[in-house]
Structures are given as C-alpha cells and as structure tokens.
Design a protein around this motif. Structure first.
Motif, mmCIF file in Angstrom:
data_model
loop_
_atom_site.group_PDB
_atom_site.id
_atom_site.type_symbol
_atom_site.label_atom_id
_atom_site.label_comp_id
_atom_site.label_asym_id
_atom_site.label_seq_id
_atom_site.Cartn_x
_atom_site.Cartn_y
_atom_site.Cartn_z
ATOM 1 N N LYS A 1 0.827 -1.213 0.000
ATOM 2 C CA LYS A 1 0.000 0.000 0.000
ATOM 3 C C LYS A 1 0.863 1.265 0.000
ATOM 4 N N ALA A 2 0.364 2.301 -0.660
ATOM 5 C CA ALA A 2 1.111 3.559 -0.777
ATOM 6 C C ALA A 2 1.451 4.092 0.606
ATOM 7 N N SER A 3 2.678 4.585 0.745
ATOM 8 C CA SER A 3 3.073 5.135 2.050
ATOM 9 C C SER A 3 3.824 6.435 1.806
ATOM 10 N N GLY A 4 4.162 7.116 2.883
ATOM 11 C CA GLY A 4 4.858 8.398 2.752
ATOM 12 C C GLY A 4 4.413 9.336 3.846
ATOM 13 N N GLY A 5 4.518 10.623 3.584
ATOM 14 C CA GLY A 5 4.115 11.584 4.611
ATOM 15 C C GLY A 5 4.420 13.000 4.172
ATOM 16 N N PRO A 6 4.170 13.965 5.052
ATOM 17 C CA PRO A 6 4.360 15.383 4.697
ATOM 18 C C PRO A 6 5.831 15.786 4.769
ATOM 19 N N TYR A 7 6.662 15.114 3.940
ATOM 20 C CA TYR A 7 8.108 15.365 3.995
ATOM 21 C C TYR A 7 8.604 16.021 2.706
ATOM 22 N N GLY A 8 7.790 16.879 2.113
ATOM 23 C CA GLY A 8 8.190 17.532 0.867
ATOM 24 C C GLY A 8 9.150 18.680 1.124
ATOM 25 N N SER A 9 9.529 19.371 0.043
ATOM 26 C CA SER A 9 10.543 20.425 0.150
ATOM 27 C C SER A 9 10.069 21.634 0.960
ATOM 28 N N LEU A 10 8.769 21.718 1.224
ATOM 29 C CA LEU A 10 8.265 22.797 2.097
ATOM 30 C C LEU A 10 8.929 22.751 3.466
ATOM 31 N N GLY A 11 9.305 21.543 3.898
ATOM 32 C CA GLY A 11 9.954 21.376 5.209
ATOM 33 C C GLY A 11 11.204 22.236 5.324
ATOM 34 N N ILE A 12 11.893 22.444 4.176
ATOM 35 C CA ILE A 12 13.123 23.244 4.177
ATOM 36 C C ILE A 12 12.763 24.720 4.389
ATOM 37 N N ASP A 13 11.638 25.144 3.782
ATOM 38 C CA ASP A 13 11.163 26.523 3.988
ATOM 39 C C ASP A 13 10.835 26.766 5.464
ATOM 40 N N TYR A 14 10.197 25.754 6.097
ATOM 41 C CA TYR A 14 9.859 25.905 7.522
ATOM 42 C C TYR A 14 11.122 26.018 8.368
ATOM 43 N N GLU A 15 12.158 25.241 8.000
ATOM 44 C CA GLU A 15 13.422 25.307 8.741
ATOM 45 C C GLU A 15 14.056 26.696 8.589
ATOM 46 N N PHE A 16 13.966 27.255 7.386
ATOM 47 C CA PHE A 16 14.499 28.598 7.137
ATOM 48 C C PHE A 16 13.741 29.630 7.987
ATOM 49 N N GLU A 17 12.426 29.471 8.033
ATOM 50 C CA GLU A 17 11.605 30.385 8.841
ATOM 51 C C GLU A 17 11.986 30.271 10.326
ATOM 52 N N LYS A 18 12.245 29.029 10.777
ATOM 53 C CA LYS A 18 12.656 28.822 12.180
ATOM 54 C C LYS A 18 13.993 29.521 12.452
ATOM 55 N N LEU A 19 14.884 29.454 11.451
ATOM 56 C CA LEU A 19 16.192 30.108 11.575
ATOM 57 C C LEU A 19 16.015 31.632 11.692
ATOM 58 N N LEU A 20 15.129 32.192 10.860
ATOM 59 C CA LEU A 20 14.858 33.636 10.925
ATOM 60 C C LEU A 20 14.272 34.022 12.284
ATOM 61 N N CYS A 21 13.395 33.160 12.816
ATOM 62 C CA CYS A 21 12.795 33.434 14.137
ATOM 63 C C CYS A 21 13.882 33.438 15.214
ATOM 64 N N LYS A 22 14.848 32.526 15.052
ATOM 65 C CA LYS A 22 15.933 32.427 16.033
ATOM 66 C C LYS A 22 16.787 33.706 16.011
ATOM 67 N N ILE A 23 17.000 34.243 14.809
ATOM 68 C CA ILE A 23 17.845 35.434 14.673
ATOM 69 C C ILE A 23 17.083 36.716 15.034
ATOM 70 N N PHE A 24 15.880 36.853 14.492
ATOM 71 C CA PHE A 24 15.160 38.138 14.611
ATOM 72 C C PHE A 24 13.997 38.109 15.604
ATOM 73 N N GLY A 25 13.691 36.919 16.133
ATOM 74 C CA GLY A 25 12.599 36.819 17.104
ATOM 75 C C GLY A 25 11.289 36.431 16.425
ATOM 76 N N GLN A 26 10.589 35.449 17.019
ATOM 77 C CA GLN A 26 9.320 34.979 16.439
ATOM 78 C C GLN A 26 8.285 36.111 16.389
ATOM 79 N N ASP A 27 8.288 36.960 17.434
ATOM 80 C CA ASP A 27 7.292 38.049 17.485
ATOM 81 C C ASP A 27 7.434 38.964 16.267
ATOM 82 N N PHE A 28 8.700 39.259 15.892
ATOM 83 C CA PHE A 28 8.921 40.127 14.733
ATOM 84 C C PHE A 28 8.482 39.436 13.435
ATOM 85 N N ILE A 29 8.898 38.167 13.248
ATOM 86 C CA ILE A 29 8.568 37.448 12.001
ATOM 87 C C ILE A 29 7.043 37.336 11.844
ATOM 88 N N ASP A 30 6.337 36.996 12.920
ATOM 89 C CA ASP A 30 4.864 36.891 12.858
ATOM 90 C C ASP A 30 4.241 38.223 12.433
#
Length: 668
Positions: free
Chosen positions: A335-364
């Motif tokens: 049966k078909a298998s997999g999950g939400p592991y597409g390249s969008l995950g890399i964008d989320y990691e980049f966003e997390k990095l920006l939050c770490k540098i500039f603060g989540q409150d600012f990015i939001d």
C-alpha cells in the motif's frame, strides 16, 4: 436463507427499526465476488473524448498537459508562463492565487504573485493572497466542504472556493490553448480531465478535489466519468515505463557522489545527440512517448519490482509496483506510504532560523504587516535553496527585502546587522550588500530534517518482505532535483537498486497523468490503504462475543457493533473487482437507507467500537421510486475498491431497477 445467517445493520440514523442485510452468506467480505471486467472499467461504452487534459495541482507549482486521443504518443505540455524566477525553470507556474478585496478571483500563478508584489502595502493588506494551500487537504483531520484557509493577510476563505477558482483557471487556459491549436472553439464535453493527488491522501481529500471540480464547472455531477483522479506516483510509474535512455539519468552510473541535477543535462553523462534532443524537446513542449515500452523497460522481466519515490513540495509518496507482461500492466505490491516530507519542510526550517535570529514576534508581525515582502524573501530563498549541493564550498547569499530591514529597525530600534551579531548563529553572516550570507553547511542543515524523514521512510519500506529484490528506484517530483536528496538516497541504497531520475523530473507526473487518462486500466491491481466496513448485528455466540455487546430483541440474542469487513488494509484488489452486500429497507415506505462506513489502519477488526476504528463516511441508497409489491425488498449493493476512488452501485433485486447509490466521505 435462515435467520441464523441474517445480519441486521445497526445504524443510529435508522435506530427505530434497523435496516436488514440479507447478503448471500456465501459472499464473505474477505473474499469478495470477483466480477472481472476486461474492458476499460472506467469508461462506459459510448463515451468518447477527443483529448485528455491532466492538471498537476502541486503544493508549490502547478501545470497542465494534454494529448489528443488520435495521437496518444504526443504529449503537449502547456504554454510557457509569463513571469518566472531566476534559477527556476518555469514549465509550471507557482500554486498561488489572488482574490480582490471583495473576494472575487483575480489571478493565478506568476501573474498573481507579481500583481500582489506591486501593490502598495496599504492596499495589499486588503487583497487575499494564498500559496501552498494544497497541504491543508492532507493535514486537516475532519475535512469538510466548509474547511477554510488563511490568506497572507490573516483573513479566512473557504477552501472549496479557492480550489474551484484554481481549477476554473486551468480549464480556461487549457480550452483556450486547445481552441488555438484546432482553429475552432473547443467544447469542454470533448475533454476527459485528469487531476493528480498524492497516493497517501485519504478518501475525503480525493472527494474534496472532485467537489471542487464540480463547483468549478470542469465537469458536471451528471457526468462524473469525465473526471479521473490520478495518484501522483502511479502517474510517474506509467511514464517511467516509456523512458528512453537519453531521457533519464542513471545515478548508479555516476562516479561522483555529489548527486546531479537532471535539469543540468548531467554534463558528461549525456551524449551530444541526447543533449540536442532534450534542448529541442524543451523548446517544442511536445514530448513523444514510445507506443511500446521504453529501452529501460526492456530490461525488466515478468515479476520484476520497482519503487517510485515521488518527492514533491508538500508530500513524499512511495509506491511499489510489479510488472506484468506481455502488456506491461502494473500491480501494486504494497500500500502507498509516505508523509508530509516535501521540500516545504526546508522553507519551515528557514523560517525557524529567521525566528531564532530576529525573534518569532517580529517574524509573525512582519508576515501580516508586509505580506508581499515576506513572499519576496521566500522567493529569494527558493532560488538559493536550489543551489545547495553536497560539494559546495562558497556561501549562499539571500537578498533581504528593503522593507524587512526597514521594518525591523522600527520594530526593534536596532539594525538587522546588530541582530545577527547578537544572535549566536555563527554560520549566518551579514554582507554589506544587504544580504544574509549562509555557509553551505548552514544551508545543508536546513535540508537535514526533511531528508532524514524520507530516508527513514525508505529504510522502513525496504525492510518489508514485499519490497525485496527491487530492480529500480525512480526518483521523481520537483524535490528529486536536489543533489542533497539524491546523494542521501544513493548512500542509503548502497547499490541495492538502480536509481533512475527522468529528465524534466518536475513534469514526470504530468506526462504520466495524461497517459493514465488515455488508458486508466493500465494499473490492474492496487492495495487498499485502509480496512473498510460497516457495523452489523450478529447472532450472539456465548464464548465468542463479549457480554457487554449482548442485545436481546423479541427474544433473540444479538451481538451489537460487529464490524463487517468489506476490504482489509493492504489487501490486493483488482480493477473492476466488486464487494457485494444486500440491504433491506426497515419499512416499506422508507425512501433512503443510510449506512455508516467505518475504517481502520488495522488489518483485522472485530468491532466498530475498537480503538483506531472511526466513522469515515456514509453509504446512501436512494430507494425512492423503486417501491414494489414484494414482501421484502432486497437492495443489492456493489462496491468497487480497486480504483483510485471508492465507488458504489446498487440495484433493486425484485424490479431490476437501478438504485441511486453514493458513498460520502466528506459530510459525515
């Protein structure tokens, strides 16, 4: 038939008088009656289409392709899109949509992005801009017609409207191109439409796509066969069968361990003639496919197995197929298998990095107050993301929009440069040209969590007994172009299977979906992803049934909540194979029989009350207008599980008249 063999359906919707099921006791749910049909199961006779148009509705990018039924070996990909990004091939267009402040459709793709970007910030906050919204169908637990999406400005819109707008846009584009091609107005009734979805999508998401197609006017409810839902890795698999050697890269033949991007024509791996062929193909937008099997395929023998790994923007989908000769039909082995592991995950990691540098409150805040600038920043990141490779030594520069630098200073009272110095993120520096400078290691670390998920999933899949002796692994989808992912797959397989990447890998699914629309019966056997069934009453058996399930009715002892299995998870089911059940209306005057359908990921289920079993839909039989004088009316229901969607048909046994039957997975 004795009452011993009778089953009474328990159903809250008809609890005053439970509907009876008088199914032929010889038909057990685990060995459904085979009614094999050698003809094309999905096309009733008399239906003919002049052209098949497939829409690849992707998480990050979308497009369409088509073929005329008289020339099935010529697949035309859509016209080039206006706009485009540096470093990104624009054979498809971004899955972005823009609505006016009064929620009317404005534009799609590059046009939507560019228009939104050019709006004044004071104006843009009133417009509704949406991107990467397809994942919502995968991640929403209780998907319904009323599920909504959030636009960039924080406003909510109905998901069904957005998907319908997008499909209507593709319908208009494709019909316009077909009219130009044929020199006269092209009639939508002459088109068979195909929409691609991930194989791991559950039934509600597939049905949602169909509902959006009805709403968009792509097809009408009266003619559902005009639309086929295709599974993305299946479509890729069908196309890969046709590959010639110059249309792909065999990673197993590559000496370097740095992966290679199929869009780069892989340097020395290709002959000059092959390069010329690819170049001509790119310009002409018409792909010639072999009407026989491709050269690669001729190496496959009866029973050979291969895996298709479809790596897209949102999901990664894995399918295991076996070849059946001489026709080259395909059989799904697991049966078909997999999950939400597409390249969008890399964008989320980049966003997390920006939050770490500039603060989540600012990015939001920045995302809501300057949504167009945020889109700009992510576009800049996208082109650098595509430059990431294992052997890279020079840093990657990402342009920060002026409004980011400006807004940060207002928000924090100090500069972006100051934030970077203070952040302790030593692998991201500030360059004097107003750019974030990332070391290659920093970029690679953004890929790590997503790639690890994919590799872990592949490892688990290859441990399954059904997935031994895999001859080829086809890597397809836009994310398959990533040299980092290619290298990780190479390292994991250690030469156990040959890794094949088709050229124009982002179009593989689109081309395969056209081939599937031309011949939907090519995949003969699929595996059911879930166990499906209904709740029934059975005669109570002392040592077998739990006492809390006992129900005494008119002196008869019944066991409640028994799970009557239609089909089990991972069970093989052939195209056209039917599961039969018979149901009786509780009262002669009853107009509609409604039966709850339950599903589970477990293969064996005893009761509908077990953990992991949930109500997932309703089977609805409209028996109005089939009244008969027979003392007991028997409605025989046929359900089909071997297709990409579950279907139901029903007939009144005493009159032989068709009963309107439908399975609804959305509005339960």
């Amino acid at each position: 038939m004795t009452t011993q063999e009778e089953k009474i359906l328990t159903d809250e919707m008809a609890n005053s008088s439970p509907a009876k099921s008088v199914g032929d006791p010889g038909i057990t749910p685990l060995s459904p009656t085979h009614i094999q049909n050698d003809t094309n199961d999905q096309v009733p006779s008399g239906m003919s289409f002049m052209v098949v148009v497939a829409i690849d509705f992707g998480t990050t990018s979308s497009g369409y392709a088509y073929a005329f039924t008289k020339e099935p070996e010529c697949i035309h990909t859509m016209r080039r899109w206006e706009g485009g990004d540096p470093g990104v091939s624009n054979q498809k267009t971004p899955t972005t949509i823009l609505l006016t402040p009064d929620r009317k459709f404005h534009s799609f793709g590059y046009a939507a992005r560019d228009f939104y970007h050019d709006l004044d910030p004071s104006e843009s906050k009133h417009w509704l801009y949406l991107e990467k919204f397809k994942m919502k169908l995968h991640t929403t637990a209780n998907l319904s017609i009323n599920t909504d999406l959030q636009a960039a400005n924080g406003k909510r819109v109905k998901a069904l409207d957005i998907f319908a707008y997008a499909l209507a846009f593709f319908k208009e584009q494709a019909l316009k191109e077909l009219s130009d091609q044929t020199g006269c107005e092209f009639d939508n009734n002459d088109v068979r439409w195909v929409i691609t979805v991930p194989a791991i999508w559950k039934m509600p998401a597939k049905q949602f796509m169909r509902e959006a197609a009805y709403k968009s006017g792509l097809v009408s409810r009266d003619n559902p066969e005009q639309l086929i839902i295709a599974l993305e890795p299946e479509a890729a698999s069908i196309y890969c069968r046709k590959l010639r050697l110059h249309q792909m890269v065999d990673l197993s033949n590559q000496t370097n361990q740095n992966g290679c991007s199929p869009t780069d024509n892989v340097g020395t791996a290709m002959t000059q003639a092959a390069k010329e062929h690819v170049r001509r193909n790119r310009q002409s937008r018409t792909f010639l496919v072999e009407n026989v099997v491709g050269e690669l395929w001729s190496e496959l023998e009866e029973g050979d197995r291969y895996v298709v790994v479809d790596c897209g923007g949102g999901t990664v989908d894995l399918t295991v197929h076996q070849i059946r000769l001489p026709e080259g039909h395909l059989k799904e082995l697991y049966k078909a298998s997999g999950g939400p592991y597409g390249s969008l995950g890399i964008d989320y990691e980049f966003e997390k990095l920006l939050c770490k540098i500039f603060g989540q409150d600012f990015i939001d805040q920045f995302k809501i107050k300057r949504p167009a600038a945020w889109v700009d920043l992510m576009i800049a990141f996208e082109s650098r993301k595509r430059a990431a490779a294992p052997g890279r030594t020079n840093p990657l520069n990402i342009n920060l929009p002026f409004s980011f630098i400006d807004y940060y200073k207002k928000f924090r009272g100090h500069s972006v440069e100051h934030a970077l110095r203070k952040s302790n993120v030593d692998f991201v520096k500030w360059s004097s040209q107003g750019m974030l400078r990332m070391s290659p290691d920093a970029m690679n670390s953004l890929f790590k969590p997503t790639i690890e998920h994919i590799i872990q999933h592949l490892n688990e899949l290859f441990e399954k007994p059904e997935v031994s002796n895999i001859k080829f692994l086809f890597l397809v989808g836009g994310f398959a172009e990533s040299p980092l992912l290619q290298q990780a797959v190479q390292n994991m397989l250690q030469g156990r299977s040959r890794i094949i990447i088709p050229h124009d890998v982002g179009l593989t699914i689109l081309k395969g979906a056209v081939l599937f629309g031309l011949d939907p019966s090519i995949i003969k056997v699929r595996r059911s992803p879930l166990t499906y069934g209904v709740g029934v009453l059975n005669r109570f058996v002392e040592d077998k049934h739990p006492s809390e399930k006992l129900l005494v009715k008119d002196g008869t002892r019944w066991c409640t909540d028994v799970f009557d299995t239609f089909i089990s998870a991972d069970q093989s089911v052939a195209l056209g194979e039917l599961v039969k059940r018979s149901y009786t209306p509780a009262k002669p005057s009853q107009q509609v029989i409604v039966i709850h359908v339950y599903c589970s990921e477990k293969e064996k289920v005893g009761f509908i009350s077990e953990s992991g079993v949930k109500k997932c839909g309703t089977l609805r039989l409209d028996v109005s207008g089939t009244e008969s004088t027979a003392p007991r009316r028997e409605i025989q229901t046929h359900m089909q599980f071997g297709d990409t969607e579950i279907r139901a048909m029903a007939v009144d046994v005493s009159t032989g008249r068709t009963v309107k039957a439908s399975i609804d997975f959305l509005s339960h």
